[in-house]
Design a protein around this motif. Sequence first.
Motif, PDB file in Angstrom:
ATOM      1  N   UNK A  43       1.749 -26.501  -4.192  1.00  0.00           N
ATOM      2  CA  UNK A  43       3.073 -25.915  -3.981  1.00  0.00           C
ATOM      3  C   UNK A  43       3.621 -25.035  -5.104  1.00  0.00           C
ATOM      4  N   UNK A  44       3.566 -25.445  -6.337  1.00  0.00           N
ATOM      5  CA  UNK A  44       4.221 -24.704  -7.410  1.00  0.00           C
ATOM      6  C   UNK A  44       3.299 -23.789  -8.210  1.00  0.00           C
ATOM      7  N   UNK A  45       2.068 -23.638  -7.795  1.00  0.00           N
ATOM      8  CA  UNK A  45       1.129 -22.790  -8.522  1.00  0.00           C
ATOM      9  C   UNK A  45       1.129 -21.376  -7.953  1.00  0.00           C
ATOM     10  N   UNK A  46       0.804 -20.387  -8.799  1.00  0.00           N
ATOM     11  CA  UNK A  46       0.696 -18.996  -8.360  1.00  0.00           C
ATOM     12  C   UNK A  46      -0.621 -18.411  -8.865  1.00  0.00           C
ATOM     13  N   UNK A  47      -1.159 -17.464  -8.112  1.00  0.00           N
ATOM     14  CA  UNK A  47      -2.455 -16.880  -8.410  1.00  0.00           C
ATOM     15  C   UNK A  47      -2.454 -16.145  -9.750  1.00  0.00           C
ATOM     16  N   UNK A  48      -1.331 -15.658 -10.204  1.00  0.00           N
ATOM     17  CA  UNK A  48      -1.255 -14.940 -11.481  1.00  0.00           C
ATOM     18  C   UNK A  48      -1.709 -15.803 -12.654  1.00  0.00           C
ATOM     19  N   UNK A  49      -1.699 -17.100 -12.493  1.00  0.00           N
ATOM     20  CA  UNK A  49      -2.087 -18.024 -13.559  1.00  0.00           C
ATOM     21  C   UNK A  49      -3.596 -18.266 -13.645  1.00  0.00           C
ATOM     22  N   UNK A  72      -9.062 -22.516 -11.355  1.00  0.00           N
ATOM     23  CA  UNK A  72      -8.414 -23.499 -10.503  1.00  0.00           C
ATOM     24  C   UNK A  72      -9.460 -24.040  -9.546  1.00  0.00           C
ATOM     25  N   UNK A  73      -9.656 -25.345  -9.586  1.00  0.00           N
ATOM     26  CA  UNK A  73     -10.592 -26.033  -8.700  1.00  0.00           C
ATOM     27  C   UNK A  73      -9.771 -26.830  -7.697  1.00  0.00           C
ATOM     28  N   UNK A  74      -9.835 -26.424  -6.438  1.00  0.00           N
ATOM     29  CA  UNK A  74      -9.079 -27.096  -5.382  1.00  0.00           C
ATOM     30  C   UNK A  74     -10.013 -28.041  -4.640  1.00  0.00           C
ATOM     31  N   UNK A  75      -9.699 -29.321  -4.694  1.00  0.00           N
ATOM     32  CA  UNK A  75     -10.518 -30.323  -4.004  1.00  0.00           C
ATOM     33  C   UNK A  75     -10.055 -30.443  -2.558  1.00  0.00           C
ATOM     34  N   UNK A  76     -10.984 -30.190  -1.641  1.00  0.00           N
ATOM     35  CA  UNK A  76     -10.675 -30.218  -0.213  1.00  0.00           C
ATOM     36  C   UNK A  76     -11.620 -31.184   0.473  1.00  0.00           C
ATOM     37  N   UNK A  77     -11.085 -32.231   1.105  1.00  0.00           N
ATOM     38  CA  UNK A  77     -11.953 -33.165   1.831  1.00  0.00           C
ATOM     39  C   UNK A  77     -12.591 -32.473   3.037  1.00  0.00           C
ATOM     40  N   UNK A  78     -13.721 -32.981   3.449  1.00  0.00           N
ATOM     41  CA  UNK A  78     -14.479 -32.410   4.565  1.00  0.00           C
ATOM     42  C   UNK A  78     -13.602 -32.204   5.797  1.00  0.00           C
ATOM     43  N   UNK A  79     -12.775 -33.163   6.128  1.00  0.00           N
ATOM     44  CA  UNK A  79     -11.949 -33.092   7.331  1.00  0.00           C
ATOM     45  C   UNK A  79     -10.922 -31.967   7.288  1.00  0.00           C
ATOM     46  N   UNK A  80     -10.574 -31.475   6.103  1.00  0.00           N
ATOM     47  CA  UNK A  80      -9.544 -30.445   5.970  1.00  0.00           C
ATOM     48  C   UNK A  80     -10.118 -29.054   5.695  1.00  0.00           C
ATOM     49  N   UNK A  81     -11.417 -28.885   5.766  1.00  0.00           N
ATOM     50  CA  UNK A  81     -12.031 -27.611   5.390  1.00  0.00           C
ATOM     51  C   UNK A  81     -11.700 -26.452   6.316  1.00  0.00           C
ATOM     52  N   UNK A  82     -11.580 -26.705   7.608  1.00  0.00           N
ATOM     53  CA  UNK A  82     -11.272 -25.628   8.543  1.00  0.00           C
ATOM     54  C   UNK A  82      -9.893 -25.047   8.208  1.00  0.00           C
ATOM     55  N   UNK A  83      -9.844 -23.772   7.892  1.00  0.00           N
ATOM     56  CA  UNK A  83      -8.584 -23.114   7.586  1.00  0.00           C
ATOM     57  C   UNK A  83      -8.075 -23.307   6.172  1.00  0.00           C
ATOM     58  N   UNK A  84      -8.817 -24.038   5.348  1.00  0.00           N
ATOM     59  CA  UNK A  84      -8.341 -24.339   3.989  1.00  0.00           C
ATOM     60  C   UNK A  84      -8.238 -23.094   3.113  1.00  0.00           C
ATOM     61  N   UNK A  85      -9.191 -22.158   3.246  1.00  0.00           N
ATOM     62  CA  UNK A  85      -9.144 -20.968   2.410  1.00  0.00           C
ATOM     63  C   UNK A  85      -7.875 -20.159   2.672  1.00  0.00           C
ATOM     64  N   UNK A  86      -7.525 -19.974   3.924  1.00  0.00           N
ATOM     65  CA  UNK A  86      -6.315 -19.241   4.265  1.00  0.00           C
ATOM     66  C   UNK A  86      -5.071 -19.981   3.771  1.00  0.00           C
ATOM     67  N   UNK A  87      -5.068 -21.287   3.871  1.00  0.00           N
ATOM     68  CA  UNK A  87      -3.942 -22.088   3.395  1.00  0.00           C
ATOM     69  C   UNK A  87      -3.779 -21.952   1.878  1.00  0.00           C
ATOM     70  N   UNK A  88      -4.888 -21.987   1.157  1.00  0.00           N
ATOM     71  CA  UNK A  88      -4.852 -21.847  -0.301  1.00  0.00           C
ATOM     72  C   UNK A  88      -4.339 -20.460  -0.677  1.00  0.00           C
ATOM     73  N   UNK A  89      -4.815 -19.434   0.009  1.00  0.00           N
ATOM     74  CA  UNK A  89      -4.371 -18.074  -0.288  1.00  0.00           C
ATOM     75  C   UNK A  89      -2.876 -17.920  -0.035  1.00  0.00           C
ATOM     76  N   UNK A  90      -2.375 -18.440   1.078  1.00  0.00           N
ATOM     77  CA  UNK A  90      -0.926 -18.353   1.370  1.00  0.00           C
ATOM     78  C   UNK A  90      -0.100 -19.094   0.334  1.00  0.00           C
ATOM     79  N   UNK A  91      -0.594 -20.236  -0.135  1.00  0.00           N
ATOM     80  CA  UNK A  91       0.150 -21.030  -1.124  1.00  0.00           C
ATOM     81  C   UNK A  91       0.191 -20.345  -2.487  1.00  0.00           C
ATOM     82  N   UNK A  92      -0.949 -19.789  -2.936  1.00  0.00           N
ATOM     83  CA  UNK A  92      -1.030 -19.205  -4.272  1.00  0.00           C
ATOM     84  C   UNK A  92      -0.543 -17.764  -4.326  1.00  0.00           C
TER      85      UNK A  92
END
Length: 89
Positions: free
Chosen positions: A14-20, A49-69
């Motif tokens: 939530x509080x992280x930004x890609x600029x970091x 930044x290493x984002x740990x994503x469980x197997x069950x949450x992998x679908x769509x995770x990249x897009x979610x990470x990009x929108x958050x950061x």
Amino acid sequence: MTSTRVRIRLADLADLRIASFDLVLVTPPASEVGLVIFHREGTVARRILQVEVPQAARAGARALIQRALDPDGGTPGWIFVAGSTRIPD
């Protein structure tokens, strides 16, 4: 040259930004090996930044990470795998 690696769970972005960060990678929990989804062009990966994503949450995770950061979507360096938003198994 030293680098700083921040390990975080997908739910805690939530509080992280890609600029970091110079490099963002997605890994299974408790793993050091993962998929690079962002690399700031022309930089050495010193701030990782290493984002740990469980197997069950992998679908769509990249897009979610990009929108958050990068909520404005204006930062170049995001890596797309064959136009997919799914992180390969």
